[in-house]
Design a protein around this motif. Structure first.
Motif, PDB file in Angstrom:
ATOM      1  N   PRO A 184       0.840  -1.250   0.171  1.00  0.00           N
ATOM      2  CA  PRO A 184       0.062   0.195   0.045  1.00  0.00           C
ATOM      3  C   PRO A 184       0.988   1.159  -0.046  1.00  0.00           C
ATOM      4  O   PRO A 184       1.949   1.250   0.678  1.00  0.00           O
ATOM      5  CB  PRO A 184      -0.661   0.087   1.315  1.00  0.00           C
ATOM      6  N   ARG A 185       0.335   2.227  -0.619  1.00  0.00           N
ATOM      7  CA  ARG A 185       1.154   3.538  -0.758  1.00  0.00           C
ATOM      8  C   ARG A 185       0.268   4.739   0.023  1.00  0.00           C
ATOM      9  O   ARG A 185      -1.022   4.583  -0.011  1.00  0.00           O
ATOM     10  CB  ARG A 185       1.562   3.704  -2.265  1.00  0.00           C
ATOM     11  N   GLY A 186       1.076   5.526   0.454  1.00  0.00           N
ATOM     12  CA  GLY A 186       0.550   6.578   1.195  1.00  0.00           C
ATOM     13  C   GLY A 186       0.026   7.894   0.151  1.00  0.00           C
ATOM     14  O   GLY A 186       0.310   7.735  -1.200  1.00  0.00           O
ATOM     15  N   SER A 191      -6.191  -1.522   5.819  1.00  0.00           N
ATOM     16  CA  SER A 191      -7.165  -2.341   6.236  1.00  0.00           C
ATOM     17  C   SER A 191      -6.624  -3.651   7.113  1.00  0.00           C
ATOM     18  O   SER A 191      -5.417  -3.927   6.913  1.00  0.00           O
ATOM     19  CB  SER A 191      -8.082  -2.957   5.620  1.00  0.00           C
ATOM     20  N   GLU A 192      -7.418  -4.396   7.794  1.00  0.00           N
ATOM     21  CA  GLU A 192      -6.785  -5.773   8.424  1.00  0.00           C
ATOM     22  C   GLU A 192      -6.438  -6.401   7.364  1.00  0.00           C
ATOM     23  O   GLU A 192      -5.371  -7.311   7.546  1.00  0.00           O
ATOM     24  CB  GLU A 192      -8.051  -6.400   9.422  1.00  0.00           C
ATOM     25  N   ARG A 193      -6.995  -6.682   6.203  1.00  0.00           N
ATOM     26  CA  ARG A 193      -6.744  -7.696   5.099  1.00  0.00           C
ATOM     27  C   ARG A 193      -5.340  -7.068   4.592  1.00  0.00           C
ATOM     28  O   ARG A 193      -4.405  -7.854   4.223  1.00  0.00           O
ATOM     29  CB  ARG A 193      -7.696  -7.463   4.123  1.00  0.00           C
ATOM     30  N   ASP A 194      -5.093  -5.629   4.533  1.00  0.00           N
ATOM     31  CA  ASP A 194      -3.889  -5.107   4.208  1.00  0.00           C
ATOM     32  C   ASP A 194      -2.631  -5.740   4.848  1.00  0.00           C
ATOM     33  O   ASP A 194      -1.468  -5.987   4.750  1.00  0.00           O
ATOM     34  CB  ASP A 194      -3.949  -3.525   3.867  1.00  0.00           C
ATOM     35  N   CYS A 228       2.305  -8.897   5.466  1.00  0.00           N
ATOM     36  CA  CYS A 228       2.759  -9.824   6.292  1.00  0.00           C
ATOM     37  C   CYS A 228       3.436 -11.116   5.480  1.00  0.00           C
ATOM     38  O   CYS A 228       4.284 -11.594   5.393  1.00  0.00           O
ATOM     39  CB  CYS A 228       2.289 -10.498   7.558  1.00  0.00           C
ATOM     40  N   TYR A 229       2.414 -11.512   4.368  1.00  0.00           N
ATOM     41  CA  TYR A 229       2.583 -12.369   3.516  1.00  0.00           C
ATOM     42  C   TYR A 229       3.949 -11.896   2.522  1.00  0.00           C
ATOM     43  O   TYR A 229       4.593 -12.755   2.152  1.00  0.00           O
ATOM     44  CB  TYR A 229       1.522 -12.720   2.519  1.00  0.00           C
ATOM     45  N   ILE A 230       3.961 -10.696   2.247  1.00  0.00           N
ATOM     46  CA  ILE A 230       4.793 -10.156   1.300  1.00  0.00           C
ATOM     47  C   ILE A 230       6.169 -10.231   2.064  1.00  0.00           C
ATOM     48  O   ILE A 230       7.428 -10.684   1.390  1.00  0.00           O
ATOM     49  CB  ILE A 230       4.698  -8.629   1.171  1.00  0.00           C
ATOM     50  N   VAL A 231       6.230  -9.974   3.329  1.00  0.00           N
ATOM     51  CA  VAL A 231       7.430 -10.072   4.200  1.00  0.00           C
ATOM     52  C   VAL A 231       8.020 -11.547   4.179  1.00  0.00           C
ATOM     53  O   VAL A 231       9.068 -11.815   4.006  1.00  0.00           O
ATOM     54  CB  VAL A 231       7.376  -9.435   5.568  1.00  0.00           C
ATOM     55  N   ASN A 232       7.096 -12.367   4.354  1.00  0.00           N
ATOM     56  CA  ASN A 232       7.177 -13.860   4.523  1.00  0.00           C
ATOM     57  C   ASN A 232       7.804 -14.210   3.163  1.00  0.00           C
ATOM     58  O   ASN A 232       8.778 -15.189   3.096  1.00  0.00           O
ATOM     59  CB  ASN A 232       6.356 -14.659   4.855  1.00  0.00           C
ATOM     60  N   SER A 233       7.291 -13.802   1.957  1.00  0.00           N
ATOM     61  CA  SER A 233       7.799 -14.429   0.695  1.00  0.00           C
ATOM     62  C   SER A 233       9.169 -13.665   0.472  1.00  0.00           C
ATOM     63  O   SER A 233       9.899 -14.255  -0.279  1.00  0.00           O
ATOM     64  CB  SER A 233       6.692 -13.639  -0.468  1.00  0.00           C
ATOM     65  N   ALA A 234       9.157 -12.355   0.810  1.00  0.00           N
ATOM     66  CA  ALA A 234      10.565 -11.912   0.373  1.00  0.00           C
ATOM     67  C   ALA A 234      11.672 -12.456   1.307  1.00  0.00           C
ATOM     68  O   ALA A 234      13.017 -12.673   0.987  1.00  0.00           O
ATOM     69  CB  ALA A 234      10.748 -10.356   0.738  1.00  0.00           C
TER      70      ALA A 234
END
Length: 389
Positions: A47-49, A67-70, A75-81
């Protein structure tokens, strides 16, 4: 993602069955470019500001609403990276052992790993900024409380409950999805943001009366307790020592600021120097405004404060054993009937400031302590948590 590495490993294995020379290195470089492109895709999913003239004009520049979904997606992006960072390094190590020795130096995934590290850092900072933005309403609510006209001290204010609700909603999810090392990184970033922000927000309030300062001090202790409980909310407490230390230090500054506001007018400058030695004249002037002093009264105190400087103590009278007669010390440090309220040493200042916390300085503060003692006897309510040690 895992399938991507499965394809890469299978292709490299087939290639090594045929050749371990330049062709293998060329194929390796192709997969380097693919992994860099994947890192770019992950980065773009964050997400961007707000950006641009409108965002800057409305104060939305840099704010990120998530949002909570975001939060889960981040977190999934962190884990993937994180997985790609580790696996790409392992892949390079395996290929360097197989390829012809004269080509081994060309097998390097450090740039690819840097790309994924950048994704992780950006993602975690985005999480912090997202939580910061969620706190905007609570911070604004804090400044709208009529601190100058409160008649009594009660339970923690509504904005404190709002902060607690935001954290209890988000932190358990983040703690369950992030690995310990990255949850710790997130905590450190959060601590370096929220503590100073709360301190600065006090100065955005209008007049703060004695009762208002007592209530805000109670709220500050409640917020401190809430922030210190974040590692437990995330069920990751093993590496939380640095976070706990930082939060305690930053929130103690806010507590010290409120004790300065509570201090008597004749000793407010000395109390400020003792409790906030790194303070500035501009900040001190704002404290006088928060106390509700008139401009003329402020100027007298400011002149004395500027004469001695922030973070310094006034000189003490020289001992009588000095052979030569010392010059007369400034009259402001000689205790007499005209300056009985003045504090002549740092120890006296600290003692007097500590007395504020014990309720010895004013009858108003004694009433505050009586309320807190009564609150201890309650069987429920968030107020009780402050005193359960």
């Amino acid at each position: 993602m895992r399938y991507l590495f499965f394809i890469i490993k299978r292709s490299l294995k087939r290639c090594t069955a045929l050749t371990k020379s330049q062709t293998l290195l060329n194929l390796f470089k192709v997969f380097q470019r693919i992994l860099k492109a994947y890192a770019t895709k992950l980065f773009a999913r964050l997400p961007r500001g707000g950006t641009g003239i409108v965002a800057a004009a409305t104060g939305m520049d840099g704010q990120i609403r998530i949002s909570e979904r975001d939060e889960r997606v981040i977190c999934y992006i962190v884990n993937s990276a994180e997985y790609c960072h580790k696996t790409s390094g392992d892949l390079a190590e395996s290929v360097s052992k197989i390829i012809d020795s004269q080509l081994a130096d060309g097998v390097d995934m450090s740039e690819v790993q840097d790309e994924f590290s950048a994704v992780i850092t950006k993602a975690l900072v985005t999480l912090v900024l997202g939580l910061e933005t969620k706190f905007d309403n609570e911070m604004a609510g804090m400044t709208r409380v009529p601190w100058g006209s409160l008649e009594s001290v009660g339970d923690q204010s509504e904005y404190v409950n709002g902060i607690n609700m935001i954290l209890t909603s988000s932190i358990p999810v983040l703690g369950s999805l992030l690995s310990p090392i990255y949850f710790q990184f997130f905590l450190d970033k959060l601590a370096s943001s929220l503590g100073p922000r709360f301190y600065a927000n006090i100065f955005k309030c209008k007049h703060i009366s004695e009762t208002g300062a007592q209530q805000m001090l109670l709220d500050t202790q409640a917020v401190k307790t809430i922030l210190l409980d974040i590692p437990s909310l995330g069920r990751q407490t093993s590496n939380a020592a640095s976070y706990t230390k930082f939060v305690s230090r930053e929130m103690s500054k806010a507590e010290a600021l409120l004790k300065v506001i509570l201090s008597p007018v004749d000793s407010v400058a000395d109390t400020y120097r003792a409790l906030l030695p790194e303070g500035t004249p501009m900040e001190f002037q704002r404290i006088l405004e928060l106390k509700g002093l008139k401009k003329a009264d402020q100027q007298t105190i400011l002149d004395d404060f500027n004469k001695h400087g922030p973070g310094t103590t006034q000189p003490t009278i020289a001992p009588s054993v000095v052979p030569a007669a010392p010059p007369a010390p400034p009259s402001s440090v000689i205790p007499n009937s005209a300056s009985a309220g003045f504090i002549t040493s740092r120890e006296d200042v600290l003692t007097r400031a500590a007395a504020l916390g014990r309720g010895a300085a004013t009858t108003g503060f004694k009433r505050f302590l009586a309320l807190t003692e009564a609150a201890k006897d309650r069987k429920d309510g968030p107020f009780r948590k402050l005193f359960n040690t």
